[in-house]
Design an enzyme around this catalytic site. Structure first.
Site, PDB file in Angstrom:
ATOM      1  N   THR A 161      21.578  33.031  29.270  1.00  0.00           N
ATOM      2  CA  THR A 161      20.708  33.540  30.334  1.00  0.00           C
ATOM      3  C   THR A 161      19.266  33.216  29.973  1.00  0.00           C
ATOM      4  OG1 THR A 161      22.235  35.373  30.733  1.00  0.00           O
ATOM      5  CG2 THR A 161      20.016  35.564  31.667  1.00  0.00           C
ATOM      6  N   LYS A 208      21.234  34.554  38.229  1.00  0.00           N
ATOM      7  CA  LYS A 208      21.612  35.423  37.112  1.00  0.00           C
ATOM      8  C   LYS A 208      20.550  36.505  36.882  1.00  0.00           C
ATOM      9  CE  LYS A 208      23.392  37.036  33.364  1.00  0.00           C
ATOM     10  NZ  LYS A 208      24.381  38.102  33.531  1.00  0.00           N
ATOM     11  N   LYS A 214      15.049  41.375  27.936  1.00  0.00           N
ATOM     12  CA  LYS A 214      14.637  39.967  28.153  1.00  0.00           C
ATOM     13  C   LYS A 214      14.890  39.564  29.614  1.00  0.00           C
ATOM     14  CE  LYS A 214      17.879  37.179  27.280  1.00  0.00           C
ATOM     15  NZ  LYS A 214      19.039  36.595  27.954  1.00  0.00           N
TER      16      LYS A 214
HETATM   17  N1  LIG Z   1      26.676  40.297  25.937  1.00  0.00           N
HETATM   18  C1  LIG Z   1      26.786  40.254  27.262  1.00  0.00           C
HETATM   19  O1  LIG Z   1      27.361  41.171  27.897  1.00  0.00           O
HETATM   20  C2  LIG Z   1      26.243  39.112  28.054  1.00  0.00           C
HETATM   21  C3  LIG Z   1      25.276  38.256  27.552  1.00  0.00           C
HETATM   22  N2  LIG Z   1      24.813  37.247  28.329  1.00  0.00           N
HETATM   23  C4  LIG Z   1      23.814  36.303  27.835  1.00  0.00           C
HETATM   24  O2  LIG Z   1      24.510  35.409  26.976  1.00  0.00           O
HETATM   25  C5  LIG Z   1      23.671  35.015  25.889  1.00  0.00           C
HETATM   26  C6  LIG Z   1      24.346  35.393  24.570  1.00  0.00           C
HETATM   27  O3  LIG Z   1      24.542  36.788  24.578  1.00  0.00           O
HETATM   28  P1  LIG Z   1      25.332  37.535  23.400  1.00  0.00           P
HETATM   29  O4  LIG Z   1      26.455  36.716  22.949  1.00  0.00           O
HETATM   30  O5  LIG Z   1      25.554  38.906  23.891  1.00  0.00           O
HETATM   31  O6  LIG Z   1      24.195  37.575  22.312  1.00  0.00           O
HETATM   32  P2  LIG Z   1      24.290  37.745  20.725  1.00  0.00           P
HETATM   33  O7  LIG Z   1      23.001  38.347  20.331  1.00  0.00           O
HETATM   34  O8  LIG Z   1      25.550  38.406  20.329  1.00  0.00           O
HETATM   35  O9  LIG Z   1      24.353  36.224  20.214  1.00  0.00           O
HETATM   36  C7  LIG Z   1      23.240  35.400  20.307  1.00  0.00           C
HETATM   37  C8  LIG Z   1      23.558  34.019  19.775  1.00  0.00           C
HETATM   38  O10 LIG Z   1      22.358  33.224  19.801  1.00  0.00           O
HETATM   39  C9  LIG Z   1      22.123  32.720  18.486  1.00  0.00           C
HETATM   40  N3  LIG Z   1      20.704  32.559  18.241  1.00  0.00           N
HETATM   41  C10 LIG Z   1      19.720  33.463  18.372  1.00  0.00           C
HETATM   42  N4  LIG Z   1      18.525  32.939  18.085  1.00  0.00           N
HETATM   43  C11 LIG Z   1      18.757  31.662  17.730  1.00  0.00           C
HETATM   44  C12 LIG Z   1      17.921  30.583  17.321  1.00  0.00           C
HETATM   45  N5  LIG Z   1      16.595  30.719  17.227  1.00  0.00           N
HETATM   46  N6  LIG Z   1      18.492  29.409  17.036  1.00  0.00           N
HETATM   47  C13 LIG Z   1      19.833  29.241  17.143  1.00  0.00           C
HETATM   48  N7  LIG Z   1      20.680  30.214  17.526  1.00  0.00           N
HETATM   49  C14 LIG Z   1      20.139  31.415  17.815  1.00  0.00           C
HETATM   50  C15 LIG Z   1      22.766  33.725  17.565  1.00  0.00           C
HETATM   51  O11 LIG Z   1      22.960  33.165  16.290  1.00  0.00           O
HETATM   52  P3  LIG Z   1      23.081  34.108  14.975  1.00  0.00           P
HETATM   53  O12 LIG Z   1      24.506  34.538  14.941  1.00  0.00           O
HETATM   54  O13 LIG Z   1      22.697  33.225  13.862  1.00  0.00           O
HETATM   55  O14 LIG Z   1      22.129  35.237  15.172  1.00  0.00           O
HETATM   56  C16 LIG Z   1      24.052  34.009  18.324  1.00  0.00           C
HETATM   57  O15 LIG Z   1      24.964  32.978  18.162  1.00  0.00           O
HETATM   58  C17 LIG Z   1      22.333  35.712  26.139  1.00  0.00           C
HETATM   59  O16 LIG Z   1      21.502  34.832  26.837  1.00  0.00           O
HETATM   60  C18 LIG Z   1      22.709  36.910  27.002  1.00  0.00           C
HETATM   61  O17 LIG Z   1      21.642  37.356  27.787  1.00  0.00           O
HETATM   62  C19 LIG Z   1      25.312  36.997  29.590  1.00  0.00           C
HETATM   63  C20 LIG Z   1      26.285  37.802  30.104  1.00  0.00           C
HETATM   64  C21 LIG Z   1      26.781  38.950  29.404  1.00  0.00           C
HETATM   65  O1  LIG Z   2      24.090  39.533  31.187  1.00  0.00           O
HETATM   66  C1  LIG Z   2      24.903  40.431  31.013  1.00  0.00           C
HETATM   67  C2  LIG Z   2      25.694  40.942  32.102  1.00  0.00           C
HETATM   68  C3  LIG Z   2      26.620  42.027  31.734  1.00  0.00           C
HETATM   69  C4  LIG Z   2      27.552  42.310  32.878  1.00  0.00           C
HETATM   70  O2  LIG Z   2      27.562  41.571  33.878  1.00  0.00           O
HETATM   71  O3  LIG Z   2      28.294  43.299  32.756  1.00  0.00           O
END
Ligand SMILES: NC(=O)C1=CN([C@@H]2O[C@H](COP(=O)(O)OP(=O)(O)OC[C@H]3O[C@@H](n4cnc5c(N)ncnc54)[C@H](OP(=O)(O)O)[C@@H]3O)[C@@H](O)[C@H]2O)C=CC1
Ligand SMILES: O=CCCC(=O)O
Length: 313
Positions: free
Chosen positions: A117, A192, A260
């Protein structure tokens, strides 16, 4: 004669390499969402090469058949298609543009699908860089959280190159229950952010309602039952309500990511003079929650901030 033999050997190697490239899918970012999504792709038979900034997070995927790429560039070199699921704009940009990043190995025919996102500017920068090197780009953020990701029930909001969208449908069929193609790059990001802006505002209204009910001497559980039978019943209240009233904020969607998204949605509105006082107030509550150290908890932990505001008034 030797020259012909060498030529044939090299040609065979190239053909084998090409075949391998066609079969391999890359996956960058194994956080809450990426781990679940990559797991589903592996379980459905895709050959996956994964990379995560914290490399140890690749171990669980290796146990079920993934290969590890040492850098984002190494993953892209090996794979025709690479999917990314990263935390925010700065992570998405860094993985593409930094040393050993995606861009170093983008050549004609490579497809890059960013499911993080992010905002329109970030997505557009990445798209321009990838396509200027002959690659193909699709943004494909998702609606749905940890459980839908685990169950392959996400809603995919894709935009960018239509041909890459068609090629990515086998992945999307595994990851989601429905995918939308929304046109030019930026439309997926915008959609989104609109959805998450609504969700973040709703979570704040819900938290205030829970506090008001409690302070009015009403039973929280009964409020959840009443809400669930009426016109504003929804899966989010149903899922989060019971854990919130137990003060359980085990992260499915980390609060720092919701804040964010509120920030990026407000900037999206700012650029086109759309006034969003409700979203702005919700963003303040998420910021407050971050300042209280709640950023890594589930976004429903904003309830603690709403409760805290009553104590300090
Ligand atoms: N969780 C949710 O319910 C949802 C999340 N999203 C979106 O999906 C994306 C991922 O979310 P989510 O999995 O929850 O987040 P997490 O915080 O669990 O994971 C984030 C990921 O990004 C990596 N990362 C962070 N900073 C850097 C960097 N500078 N360089 C390289 N890699 C980096 C992390 O690596 P490391 O392990 O090394 O920290 C990790 O793999 C986000 O954009 C979020 O907004 C969308 C829908 C639902
Ligand atoms: O970006 C996160 C969305 C979480 C959700 O749709 O439940």
């Amino acid at each position: 004669m030797d020259t012909i033999k060498t030529y044939n050997k090299r040609k065979k190697e190239e053909e084998e390499e090409e075949e391998e490239t066609a079969m391999e899918v890359g996956f960058l970012g194994l956080g809450i969402m990426g781990k679940a999504m990559a797991t589903n792709l592996l379980r459905k038979g895709f050959k996956l090469t994964v990379w995560n900034r914290t490399l140890s997070k690749c171990d669980e995927l290796v146990e079920i058949g993934a290969t590890v790429g040492a850098t984002p560039a190494a993953v892209v070199k090996k794979c025709k298609y690479t999917i990314a699921m990263l935390s925010d704009p700065s992570a998405a940009l860094s993985v593409v543009f930094d040393t050993d990043g995606v861009l170093e190995q983008v050549v004609s025919g490579k497809g890059y699908i960013d499911m993080s996102t992010v905002d329109v500017d970030t997505s557009s920068k990445i798209s321009e860089a990838i396509t200027s090197r002959g690659g193909h780009f699709l943004e494909a953020p998702v609606s749905g959280s940890k459980k839908p990701a685990e169950d392959g029930q996400l809603v995919i909001l894709a935009a960018g190159e239509k041909a890459l969208y068609e090629e990515a449908i086998p992945f999307f069929d595994v990851l989601g229950k429905k995918s939308f193609f929304l046109g030019q790059v930026g439309n997926g990001a915008k959609m989104k952010l609109v959805v998450n802006m609504i969700m973040g505002s709703m979570m704040n209204a819900f938290s205030e309602g829970l506090v008001l009910a409690d302070r009015s001497g009403l039973d929280s559980k009964t409020l959840l039952d009443v809400l669930d039978l009426g016109a504003i019943a929804n899966p989010m209240f149903k899922l989060k309500g019971p854990t919130m009233i137990q003060n359980n904020y085990s992260p499915a969607f980390p609060l720092k990511h919701q804040q964010k998204d509120m920030r990026l949605a407000l900037a999206q509105g700012d650029a086109i003079a759309v006034s969003m006082p409700v979203a702005a107030a919700a963003n303040e509550a998420f910021k407050k929650a971050r300042s209280m150290g709640l950023g890594d908890l589930d976004f429903s932990a904003v309830y603690e901030t709403v409760k805290h505001l009553q104590h300090s008034s």
